[in-house]
Design a protein around this motif. Structure first.
Motif, PDB file in Angstrom:
ATOM      1  N   TYR A 310      14.474  25.596  13.337  1.00 58.86           N
ATOM      2  CA  TYR A 310      15.216  24.790  12.377  1.00 58.86           C
ATOM      3  C   TYR A 310      15.987  25.698  11.438  1.00 58.86           C
ATOM      4  O   TYR A 310      15.627  26.871  11.259  1.00 58.86           O
ATOM      5  CB  TYR A 310      14.262  23.885  11.576  1.00 58.86           C
ATOM      6  CG  TYR A 310      13.661  22.769  12.407  1.00 58.86           C
ATOM      7  CD1 TYR A 310      14.291  21.530  12.500  1.00 58.86           C
ATOM      8  CD2 TYR A 310      12.479  22.980  13.119  1.00 58.86           C
ATOM      9  CE1 TYR A 310      13.755  20.520  13.275  1.00 58.86           C
ATOM     10  CE2 TYR A 310      11.942  21.969  13.911  1.00 58.86           C
ATOM     11  CZ  TYR A 310      12.594  20.737  13.987  1.00 58.86           C
ATOM     12  OH  TYR A 310      12.067  19.750  14.773  1.00 58.86           O
ATOM     13  N   PRO A 311      17.030  25.195  10.830  1.00 60.18           N
ATOM     14  CA  PRO A 311      17.809  26.021   9.895  1.00 60.18           C
ATOM     15  C   PRO A 311      16.959  26.509   8.725  1.00 60.18           C
ATOM     16  O   PRO A 311      16.001  25.855   8.308  1.00 60.18           O
ATOM     17  CB  PRO A 311      18.897  25.052   9.396  1.00 60.18           C
ATOM     18  CG  PRO A 311      18.992  23.998  10.445  1.00 60.18           C
ATOM     19  CD  PRO A 311      17.605  23.838  10.997  1.00 60.18           C
ATOM     20  N   GLN A 312      17.349  27.652   8.179  1.00 64.92           N
ATOM     21  CA  GLN A 312      16.635  28.233   7.040  1.00 64.92           C
ATOM     22  C   GLN A 312      17.169  27.649   5.741  1.00 64.92           C
ATOM     23  O   GLN A 312      17.823  28.324   4.942  1.00 64.92           O
ATOM     24  CB  GLN A 312      16.779  29.748   7.074  1.00 64.92           C
ATOM     25  CG  GLN A 312      16.177  30.359   8.342  1.00 64.92           C
ATOM     26  CD  GLN A 312      16.503  31.821   8.483  1.00 64.92           C
ATOM     27  OE1 GLN A 312      15.886  32.661   7.822  1.00 64.92           O
ATOM     28  NE2 GLN A 312      17.484  32.151   9.307  1.00 64.92           N
ATOM     29  N   THR A 313      16.850  26.373   5.554  1.00 66.81           N
ATOM     30  CA  THR A 313      17.291  25.610   4.402  1.00 66.81           C
ATOM     31  C   THR A 313      16.137  24.724   3.951  1.00 66.81           C
ATOM     32  O   THR A 313      15.182  24.504   4.716  1.00 66.81           O
ATOM     33  CB  THR A 313      18.480  24.706   4.757  1.00 66.81           C
ATOM     34  OG1 THR A 313      18.050  23.745   5.748  1.00 66.81           O
ATOM     35  CG2 THR A 313      19.649  25.522   5.311  1.00 66.81           C
ATOM     36  N   GLN A 315      16.130  21.557   3.806  1.00 66.68           N
ATOM     37  CA  GLN A 315      16.061  20.456   4.770  1.00 66.68           C
ATOM     38  C   GLN A 315      15.459  20.916   6.087  1.00 66.68           C
ATOM     39  O   GLN A 315      14.662  20.203   6.707  1.00 66.68           O
ATOM     40  CB  GLN A 315      17.465  19.885   5.014  1.00 66.68           C
ATOM     41  CG  GLN A 315      17.476  18.659   5.921  1.00 66.68           C
ATOM     42  CD  GLN A 315      16.802  17.450   5.308  1.00 66.68           C
ATOM     43  OE1 GLN A 315      17.049  17.130   4.145  1.00 66.68           O
ATOM     44  NE2 GLN A 315      15.950  16.771   6.074  1.00 66.68           N
ATOM     45  N   GLY A 316      15.825  22.100   6.534  1.00 70.51           N
ATOM     46  CA  GLY A 316      15.271  22.631   7.776  1.00 70.51           C
ATOM     47  C   GLY A 316      13.778  22.848   7.674  1.00 70.51           C
ATOM     48  O   GLY A 316      13.024  22.569   8.620  1.00 70.51           O
ATOM     49  N   GLN A 317      13.321  23.363   6.542  1.00 68.92           N
ATOM     50  CA  GLN A 317      11.884  23.561   6.307  1.00 68.92           C
ATOM     51  C   GLN A 317      11.157  22.221   6.356  1.00 68.92           C
ATOM     52  O   GLN A 317      10.092  22.088   6.977  1.00 68.92           O
ATOM     53  CB  GLN A 317      11.681  24.237   4.951  1.00 68.92           C
ATOM     54  CG  GLN A 317      10.252  24.625   4.639  1.00 68.92           C
ATOM     55  CD  GLN A 317      10.100  25.140   3.214  1.00 68.92           C
ATOM     56  OE1 GLN A 317      10.622  24.549   2.261  1.00 68.92           O
ATOM     57  NE2 GLN A 317       9.392  26.251   3.061  1.00 68.92           N
ATOM     58  N   ASP A 319      12.228  19.392   7.846  1.00 70.60           N
ATOM     59  CA  ASP A 319      12.303  18.839   9.202  1.00 70.60           C
ATOM     60  C   ASP A 319      11.288  19.502  10.128  1.00 70.60           C
ATOM     61  O   ASP A 319      10.702  18.840  11.006  1.00 70.60           O
ATOM     62  CB  ASP A 319      13.712  19.013   9.761  1.00 70.60           C
ATOM     63  CG  ASP A 319      14.745  18.127   9.072  1.00 70.60           C
ATOM     64  OD1 ASP A 319      14.343  17.166   8.382  1.00 70.60           O
ATOM     65  OD2 ASP A 319      15.953  18.410   9.222  1.00 70.60           O
ATOM     66  N   TYR A 320      11.083  20.794   9.958  1.00 75.09           N
ATOM     67  CA  TYR A 320      10.079  21.508  10.761  1.00 75.09           C
ATOM     68  C   TYR A 320       8.695  20.912  10.564  1.00 75.09           C
ATOM     69  O   TYR A 320       7.980  20.621  11.530  1.00 75.09           O
ATOM     70  CB  TYR A 320      10.065  22.988  10.379  1.00 75.09           C
ATOM     71  CG  TYR A 320       8.848  23.741  10.871  1.00 75.09           C
ATOM     72  CD1 TYR A 320       8.697  24.045  12.226  1.00 75.09           C
ATOM     73  CD2 TYR A 320       7.838  24.138   9.991  1.00 75.09           C
ATOM     74  CE1 TYR A 320       7.571  24.727  12.686  1.00 75.09           C
ATOM     75  CE2 TYR A 320       6.719  24.813  10.435  1.00 75.09           C
ATOM     76  CZ  TYR A 320       6.589  25.101  11.785  1.00 75.09           C
ATOM     77  OH  TYR A 320       5.468  25.777  12.234  1.00 75.09           O
TER      78      TYR A 320
END
Length: 380
Positions: A310-313, A315-317, A319-320
């Protein structure tokens, strides 16, 4: 943890598995595909609930050095109150032997006793993570503390027993008995090197069983003791992970619950994780399986990992973690703990002259201003 980086259980169906560790952990030949359950159930206090857990080992130290943790709304609150307010039911805290306070290692017994009081006051259950070292313990580090240096396996097992019994006795005396106990941390390669390397499984099991037996004895017997967790970090390879536990059980190792570290940058994708948890549940149906450590980035990592799901953002954190829970549940797992959640504003509390970066701060559940990221609700 991986920075920037159980009385005896008997099993007769896995004879010879202890040889695996010196033979590269190849597949184990056994009379049954499932490791036999303990012939005597050593204790009964195994968690029944799904665990939504968070490692709070750094939180108290950070707060005492001036870090103000804020909820997602920006309101400053005590660290463990934020944990409670976001519906976590367990916390995890490590205990070191004679730490010197550097590199984030200030978790001596007085510190842990204070954390346990705080957690219990807020209705949180506690996984006590016994490192049996003065230094970080992981697959590449399992160093014997100075107080036990030079001891042979018999003396060292006696030291482990006495130390562990004293710890549990003191915690119980203040009304904060742990609810589960890790005997060692990420002990793929054993613990208390060199004597306790897992290449000598008999020595290694003697040490882990000394700790487990001490927990039982200090807890008033089998019926009132917390579950013993054995925690390793081999999640990316189901066959090797199952073989490791078969070897451990075959050698008489006491294990009530299985703990795994899962970091996607080191341990593979969700398919690898699901396969590992499913294989462990198939082979050890009597032992619950937990993800004892996991984390992902809310900001670009300093270690340069590129194989991230997931993106390093923020939101990504988030979503993971939202995706992780059903993977673990559907594979038969029983809970997840987030590692390094309070690793924020480390300039105020971290003395680590040999570390070139502070990658762990990029995986915290609090940003550089001490405010909770969206991912604090990712395990809901």
């Amino acid at each position: 943890m991986t920075q920037v980086r159980t009385f005896q259980v008997r099993a007769v169906a896995v004879i010879g598995c202890s040889l695996l560790l010196s033979a590269g952990l190849s597949a184990c030949t056994s009379a049954s595909s499932q490791a036999a359950a303990p012939s005597v159930h050593t204790q009964s206090v195994v968690p029944s609930e799904w665990i939504r857990g968070i490692d709070v080992s750094e939180a108290r130290g950070a707060e005492t050095r001036g870090v103000a943790f804020k909820d997602t709304s920006g309101v400053v609150k005590p660290a463990l109150q934020i944990v409670k307010d976001h519906s976590y039911n367990w916390v995890r805290v490590r205990l070191m032997v004679d730490p010197d306070g550097r590199y984030g290692l200030f978790q001596d017994l007085p510190y842990v006793k204070a954390v346990m009081k705080d957690a219990k006051m807020r209705g949180l259950k506690v996984l006590l993570d016994l490192h049996y070292s003065h230094w970080w313990t992981d697959p590449g580090n399992q160093w014997t503390p100075a107080r036990w240096a030079g001891q042979d396996v018999n003396s060292l097992s006696s030291s482990v027993y006495a130390y562990t019994k004293d710890v549990i006795t003191q915690l119980r005396a203040q009304g904060t008995a742990p609810d589960m106990v890790q005997v060692g941390n990420e002990i793929n390669g054993g613990m208390l090197w060199e004597v306790g390397r897992s290449s000598n499984m008999a020595n290694f099991v003697k040490l882990t069983n000394a700790g487990a037996t001490a927990v039982r004895d200090a807890s008033g017997g089998a019926a009132t003791m917390p579950a013993i967790m054995v925690h390793i970090a081999k999640t990316g390879n189901a066959a090797e992970t199952v073989a490791w536990y078969k070897a451990f059980v075959a050698a008489g190792g006491w294990v009530d619950t299985i703990g795994l570290s899962y970091y996607p940058m080191w341990h593979g994708d969700f398919a690898n994780l699901s396969g590992t948890v499913s294989a462990l549940r198939s082979n050890f149906s009597w032992a619950k399986v937990y993800i004892t450590e996991t984390a992902l980035y809310w900001s670009a990592n300093q270690a340069g990992y590129t194989n991230l799901p997931y993106p390093q953002t923020p939101q990504g954190q988030y979503d993971y973690l939202k995706a992780l829970t059903p993977v673990v549940r559907n594979a038969g797992g029983s809970g997840i703990f987030y590692w390094g959640a309070f690793w924020s504003q480390s300039g105020k509390w971290l003395t680590a002259p040999d570390w070139k970066d502070d990658d762990a701060s990029r995986r915290s559940l609090f940003d550089d201003g001490g405010r909770a990221t969206k991912a604090i609700d990712g395990l809901n």
